[in-house]
Design an enzyme around this catalytic site. Structure first.
Site, PDB file in Angstrom:
ATOM      1  N   ASP A 124      31.346  -2.878 -16.079  1.00  0.00           N
ATOM      2  CA  ASP A 124      31.254  -1.428 -16.189  1.00  0.00           C
ATOM      3  C   ASP A 124      32.054  -0.963 -17.403  1.00  0.00           C
ATOM      4  O   ASP A 124      33.050  -1.589 -17.786  1.00  0.00           O
ATOM      5  CB  ASP A 124      31.840  -0.748 -14.946  1.00  0.00           C
ATOM      6  CG  ASP A 124      31.058  -1.045 -13.683  1.00  0.00           C
ATOM      7  OD1 ASP A 124      29.895  -1.478 -13.795  1.00  0.00           O
ATOM      8  OD2 ASP A 124      31.614  -0.830 -12.592  1.00  0.00           O
ATOM      9  N   ARG A 125      31.664   0.164 -17.961  1.00  0.00           N
ATOM     10  CA  ARG A 125      32.381   0.723 -19.113  1.00  0.00           C
ATOM     11  C   ARG A 125      33.875   0.881 -18.824  1.00  0.00           C
ATOM     12  O   ARG A 125      34.719   0.564 -19.668  1.00  0.00           O
ATOM     13  CB  ARG A 125      31.795   2.093 -19.482  1.00  0.00           C
ATOM     14  CG  ARG A 125      32.508   2.781 -20.647  1.00  0.00           C
ATOM     15  CD  ARG A 125      31.973   4.170 -20.889  1.00  0.00           C
ATOM     16  NE  ARG A 125      32.167   5.008 -19.702  1.00  0.00           N
ATOM     17  CZ  ARG A 125      31.660   6.233 -19.564  1.00  0.00           C
ATOM     18  NH1 ARG A 125      30.902   6.746 -20.532  1.00  0.00           N
ATOM     19  NH2 ARG A 125      31.885   6.928 -18.468  1.00  0.00           N
TER      20      ARG A 125
END
Length: 220
Positions: A66-67
């Site tokens: 995930d970012r």
């Protein structure tokens, strides 16, 4: 099985620390806030893979984070290696270890979460338990307890989108700093998400040697 090979750090690549160099792959440390691959539109054009491909166009993402999650990412150094390494993930032969600082104190010292997850909304993408969701399994162990928080070691046995964040929120222990799964009262507007991919372990498909790569926690 050959002897294990620990992390072999080397020079940075496109500003990213390389934790392990190998003739067929390398492992880099992704910072929180950086996409693994570009999204839609100019605002999401910057990503780890676009940065490294500007220097080494042959590199390919084997998996994603995930970012907002930091930590270890495996990159293949050619298309043939990508196919082989991707097969390890598909066959669940890669052991991943994460650390998360969460709100609250689990009553037990260890446990598992087996809730199936499905996407509940698209903007922002949010996942949660659903009877028609995909099977998910997360193993966890409590490493430390603070005043209002705990540190957990997490070993996902499946690799679904937002699995760790959604599972922890579902059992009442959202990750500190999570802008999606932690309520504002829990302090979800902190400087980062306190989730870090700190370990990768797998049998090198090219030599049989056991590969173990570690990344230290980027917060105290």
């Amino acid at each position: 099985m050959a002897e294990a090979s620990e992390s072999i750090e080397g020079p940075s690549l496109a500003g990213l620390l390389v934790r392990f160099w190998h003739p067929h792959f390398l492992v880099v440390d992704k910072p929180s806030g950086l996409l693994s691959q570009p999204g839609l539109g100019d605002a999401q054009s910057d990503s780890l893979i676009t940065r490294v491909q500007a220097v080494r166009p042959e590199l390919r993402l084997v998996h994603r984070l995930d970012r907002d999650t930091s930590g270890l990412l495996l990159l293949a150094r050619d298309q043939a290696s990508l196919k082989v390494l991707g097969g390890l993930f598909a066959d669940r032969k890669v052991h991943k270890l994460y650390a998360a600082d969460v709100h609250g104190h689990p009553e037990a010292l260890s446990g598992s979460v087996r809730l199936p997850l499905a996407r509940l909304s698209a903007r922002p993408p949010r996942y949660g338990p659903h009877r028609e969701g995909r099977t998910c399994l997360t193993l966890w162990r409590c490493a430390q307890r603070g005043t209002n928080r705990s540190r957990l070691w997490l070993a996902p046995r499946t690799g679904r989108s937002h699995q760790l964040r959604a599972h922890l929120a579902a059992i009442g222990y959202p990750v500190i700093g999570d802008p999606i799964y932690a309520a504002p009262a829990h302090g979800s507007c902190l400087d980062r998400l306190y989730l870090h991919a700190l370990g990768l372990s797998f049998a090198d498909p090219f030599s049989g040697q056991r590969i173990r790569v570690r990344s230290p926690l980027p917060w105290p």
